[in-house]
Structures are given as structure tokens and as C-alpha cells.
Design a protein around this motif. Structure first.
Motif, PDB file in Angstrom:
ATOM      1  N   VAL A  18     -34.263  82.937  -6.095  1.00 21.23           N
ATOM      2  CA  VAL A  18     -33.497  83.682  -5.517  1.00 21.23           C
ATOM      3  C   VAL A  18     -33.990  85.005  -5.529  1.00 21.23           C
ATOM      4  N   SER A  19     -34.493  85.647  -4.413  1.00 18.25           N
ATOM      5  CA  SER A  19     -34.976  86.914  -4.343  1.00 18.25           C
ATOM      6  C   SER A  19     -33.933  87.900  -4.685  1.00 18.25           C
ATOM      7  N   PRO A  20     -34.211  89.047  -5.149  1.00 12.87           N
ATOM      8  CA  PRO A  20     -33.323  90.088  -5.721  1.00 12.87           C
ATOM      9  C   PRO A  20     -32.160  90.487  -4.731  1.00 12.87           C
ATOM     10  N   MET A  21     -32.572  91.023  -3.602  1.00 14.16           N
ATOM     11  CA  MET A  21     -31.601  91.205  -2.630  1.00 14.16           C
ATOM     12  C   MET A  21     -30.571  90.469  -2.144  1.00 14.16           C
ATOM     13  N   SER A  22     -31.182  89.092  -2.075  1.00 12.34           N
ATOM     14  CA  SER A  22     -30.221  87.741  -1.881  1.00 12.34           C
ATOM     15  C   SER A  22     -29.266  87.782  -3.000  1.00 12.34           C
ATOM     16  N   SER A  23     -29.760  87.846  -4.404  1.00 16.88           N
ATOM     17  CA  SER A  23     -28.976  87.623  -5.476  1.00 16.88           C
ATOM     18  C   SER A  23     -27.750  88.652  -5.504  1.00 16.88           C
ATOM     19  N   TYR A  24     -28.060  90.000  -5.088  1.00 20.30           N
ATOM     20  CA  TYR A  24     -27.270  91.116  -5.061  1.00 20.30           C
ATOM     21  C   TYR A  24     -25.929  90.969  -3.984  1.00 20.30           C
ATOM     22  N   LEU A  25     -26.378  90.133  -3.169  1.00 26.35           N
ATOM     23  CA  LEU A  25     -25.409  89.828  -2.064  1.00 26.35           C
ATOM     24  C   LEU A  25     -24.440  88.497  -2.338  1.00 26.35           C
ATOM     25  N   ASN A  26     -24.622  88.020  -3.478  1.00 27.75           N
ATOM     26  CA  ASN A  26     -23.436  86.987  -3.812  1.00 27.75           C
ATOM     27  C   ASN A  26     -23.484  86.883  -5.430  1.00 27.75           C
TER      28      ASN A  26
END
Length: 459
Positions: free
Chosen positions: A12-20
Motif C-alpha cells: 500500500v502506498s504511503p499516502m493510501s495507508s495514511y488515509l486508512n
């Protein structure tokens, strides 16, 4: 075991992981207003045959490996589990706008199930007076799946032109260009501008710079009241006079209009707040290209249009409301033009992305997510913009009259999204119920629009 389960998990990309995370849980709702009654069998077929195969993320769940790193793991998809068809209690009514609004507010407050792919489609088979829609489809997708560019590109891969389905859909042309060659004064200004914008981003995420409490930024941010969404449609042609007279863009004009409408609302609720420190957070697509590519191209490694959450945010201070700019509403448009032009030469976006990556590496994704959360919470309103088709399109042979989108799960009481479609701009206002007077906010935006257009039409 299915072929999906044989594939190795994807990171999972870093920004995607921040959003979940426990700090942030953000998803996007896209509302399609349909011309004809809904046939769920046709929509299910398109979802199964076209949408799900577009990207492995649409058939994956998010898991953590032994080291705590998030990954996408593919699973079998049961389309019926992702389709929701509500039954409203009242029967025999001509329109169901109130029931529709209540339902959208309800699903906006519900989290997506984590044991199946992070999307669902709500088919509301009731007519609404607004835009005279025969039915409405609400597509709910977790923001970790992608950003507005990639998710909109995916949804548009599932539609066909109404006039001729064999012809590709087209999008408004963009004439915005940036030059990589700057004079020395411009370069020096760019350096100072970048440092200033980057500093604001860091300080806002650290509670050193916080917007004033105001009618659109209450002190208590527990969000117990639910979220409501209203939308306004404006013709792109209606902006021509302002653009010509002031030598600005449609975007400049619309942002100035939104700023003026927000200030008018704040003043109506509390006169002192007309000068409260108030900032808009603008979400920017960081890709070098502006036109949509196919999902296949987005999924290519090192593609300029590559998939993922490739966006960041910059701060736009909302001008104070005073006697001068109330009598001359062009000041809001010109100020928006000045601020947006300054953003084009700022390097704050890549610098902020580097900072988040460093924070993630040192303290982990939860710390980076908390920084993003505080940055949003410490500003007052968010604005995002997505480009839609020029022609009318149909989803599973259901012609779409209009559509709009909204991000949900953001710690703000007012969000504004803009989407172009069929020569119109669909402006959606997401508001926290019980905190923001939805109808008064729309009325103030309408007043701001009339003030600016009337000033432009004066000889």
C-alpha cells in the motif's frame, strides 16, 4: 483457491495507508443522478465485467504483514455483497428528496467493511425533485483505493457516450502551462514562496498555526451530527464576462465566489467573524499531466499518470470581509487569482511530501496520518476539483443527468467540491449537520454569485 488468492499481496502506498488509520478514515462518495429508473441487473453486470477487473485494488482487502506494513490482498468478489438497495418507509410519493438526503447522510457516517474490498454501490430507486432524477446511484469508495484522478478515471471507464457509444468521451481542454525557465527574480521569489508555504504546512500540522474559531470552525470536533450534501449547478458560459473583464480563469472566479459566499455566511452568523483568520485547504493533483489516461496506463510503473494517492494540499487564506470588497466583489476574485498564481511557482508540494515520507520512516504511518489530520483540522474548509466529460454519458445504459462527489471523514465542518460535466460546473457543499445551516450557506453562495456576475455585467 481462486486465481486472485494466488497473487502476491501488493504494498500500500504511503499516502493510501495514511488515509486508512485510526487517525484518518476517509472515503469518497460519487452521486450519479439518472434519467431513467434503475435496472440493478445491468449495473451489476457492468460492475462485475468492467469495474472490478480494472484494478486489483477493487478486488482486494487491506491487511498488515508481520512487520506492520499494509498490503493489498486479493480475494473473491461477490458483487451482490457490494450492492445496497434501500427501501424507504413512505410509499406513493412523487419525490423523495428528504428521504434521499437522510439516507446519504446515514451511509456517510458508516465505515466500509474491512473484510471485503473497500467499495460499495447504493442504488436508490426513488425519484427526486432536484434535477428531476428518476433514480440515483451513489458509489462509495475508500480513499485509500486512489485519489480523485484515478478513481474518476476508473468510473469513467465504465460509462459510454449517449450520442454514440463507439466514440471515446472527451474532456475540457486545459491551457494552463508552466515554464521550467524562470528569470532570477522569479526564481528568488519562488524560493521564498516555497519556504513560506512549506513552513505553513508543517506548522499547521503541529498546532503552531490554527485558524480562529468561527461559525464554520467550531471548537468541538466530535462530528456527532452527521453530514449533509447539497449541490449547485452553474453554466461554464456564465463565467465568460468575468473572465474577460478581469483576465482571470474560471477557477479563479469560482474560488473567489466560494470565498465571498463563506465570508457572507460567517458574517451573517457572527459579525466579528468577517475578519477571523480563516484558511481553505486546496487539494492539488501532483501529476505533471492534466488529462485522463486509461486505467491500464495508470497502472504502469513510472507512468506520469500512475495510480495512487498522488495529491497534496496547500493553504489559501480567505480574504477578510470589509466595506471595500463588499461594494467591489471583484476583490475576492482578484485575490483568489493572485494566491492561485503564487501556488504555481511554489515547491511546497514536493517538500511537504518529502516531510511526510520522513515522518513516516522515523515515527511510522500513524504519526504521518496524525500530522495530515491536524493540518486539516487546523484549517477551516477544503476545496477540491475534478474534471468530468464534455458529453452526456450513460452508466450501464442509464443516462446520467448530472453528478457530483464529496470526501467524507475529514475533520472539517465545511467541504466544497467542484466537478465539470456537460458544460456545467457541479459544486457540492458537504456540511456538518447541526453545526452548519445548510440552506443559509447555499443562499450566501447564491448571493456571492449574483454580486460577482452583476458587477461584471455593469457597463
Amino acid at each position: 483457491m481462486s486465481e486472485f488468492e494466488k497473487d502476491a499481496p501488493m504494498a500500500v502506498s504511503p499516502m493510501s495507508s495514511y488515509l486508512n488509520t485510526s487517525a484518518l478514515n476517509v472515503f469518497i462518495m460519487v452521486v450519479f443522478e439518472l434519467e431513467i429508473p434503475i435496472d440493478e441487473s445491468k449495473i451489476m453486470q457492468v460492475l462485475g465485467d468492467v469495474f472490478v477487473p480494472l484494478n486489483k485494488r477493487f478486488s482486494s482487502i487491506m491487511i498488515e504483514d508481520k512487520k506492520g506494513k499494509k498490503q493489498w490482498k486479493q480475494v473473491d468478489v461477490n458483487i451482490k455483497e457490494h450492492i445496497k438497495i434501500p427501501i424507504f418507509a413512505k410509499k406513493g410519493m412523487k419525490f423523495y428528496d428528504e428521504e434521499f438526503d437522510e439516507y446519504v447522510s446515514k451511509i456517510g457516517g458508516e465505515k466500509l467493511a474491512e473484510d471485503k474490498p473497500l467499495w460499495e454501490v447504493h442504488l436508490i430507486k426513488y425519484p427526486t425533485r432536484k434535477n428531476n432524477a428518476a433514480g440515483t446511484s451513489v458509489v462509495k469508495l475508500h480513499h485509500s483505493l486512489g485519489d480523485g484522478y484515478t478513481l474518476m478515471g476508473s468510473l469513467l471507464s465504465c460509462v459510454k457516450r449517449v450520442d454514440d457509444p463507439s466514440i471515446p468521451i472527451t474532456f475540457p481542454s486545459s491551457h494552463a502551462t508552466t515554464s521550467s525557465i524562470k528569470t532570477l527574480p522569479q526564481s528568488i521569489f519562488s524560493m521564498f514562496k516555497s519556504a513560506s508555504d512549506f513552513g505553513w504546512n508543517i506548522l499547521r500540522g503541529s498546532n503552531f498555526i490554527v485558524d480562529d474559531q468561527s461559525p464554520i470552525k467550531p471548537e468541538n470536533k466530535e462530528f456527532k451530527h452527521g453530514f449533509g450534501i447539497s449541490n449547485v449547478t452553474l453554466s461554464l458560459d456564465s463565467f465568460k464576462v468575468v473572465k474577460s473583464k478581469l483576465k482571470v480563469t474560471t477557477n479563479d472566479t469560482l474560488v473567489g465566489m466560494i470565498f465571498l459566499g463563506i465570508r457572507l455566511y460567517m458574517e451573517a452568523k457572527s459579525y466579528e467573524s468577517r475578519k477571523a483568520k480563516t484558511t481553505a485547504l486546496v487539494l492539488i493533483n501532483t501529476r505533471k499531466i492534466r488529462s485522463y489516461k486509461s486505467v491500464e496506463e495508470m497502472l504502469q510503473t513510472n507512468s506520469e499518470s500512475s495510480w495512487g494517492n498522488r495529491f497534496h494540499y496547500l493553504h489559501l487564506p480567505i480574504p477578510d470581509l470589509n466595506d471595500a470588497n463588499t461594494s467591489n466583489p471583484f476583490d475576492f476574485v482578484l485575490e483568489a487569482h493572485k494566491i492561485i498564481s503564487g501556488l504555481r511557482i511554489s515547491l511546497a508540494l514536493p517538500l511537504s511530501s518529502m516531510f511526510l515520507g520522513l515522518l513516516d520512516k522515523i515515527k511510522g504511518p500513524e504519526a504521518a496520518a496524525k500530522h495530515v489530520y491536524k493540518t486539516i483540522e487546523n484549517s477551516s474548509v477544503s476545496i477540491s476539483n475534478v474534471v468530468g466529460p464534455v458529453e452526456q454519458v450513460a452508466f450501464a445504459n442509464h443516462p446520467i443527468k448530472g453528478f457530483y462527489f464529496m470526501s467524507i471523514g475529514v475533520p472539517q465542518s465545511v467541504l466544497v467540491t467542484i466537478l465539470s460535466y456537460m458544460g456545467n460546473l457541479h459544486i457540492a457543499f458537504g456540511v456538518e449537520k447541526g453545526v452548519i445551516d445548510e440552506q443559509q450557506l447555499l443562499s450566501c453562495f447564491e448571493t456571492a454569485k449574483e454580486m460577482i456576475f452583476n458587477a461584471a455585467n455593469k457597463t
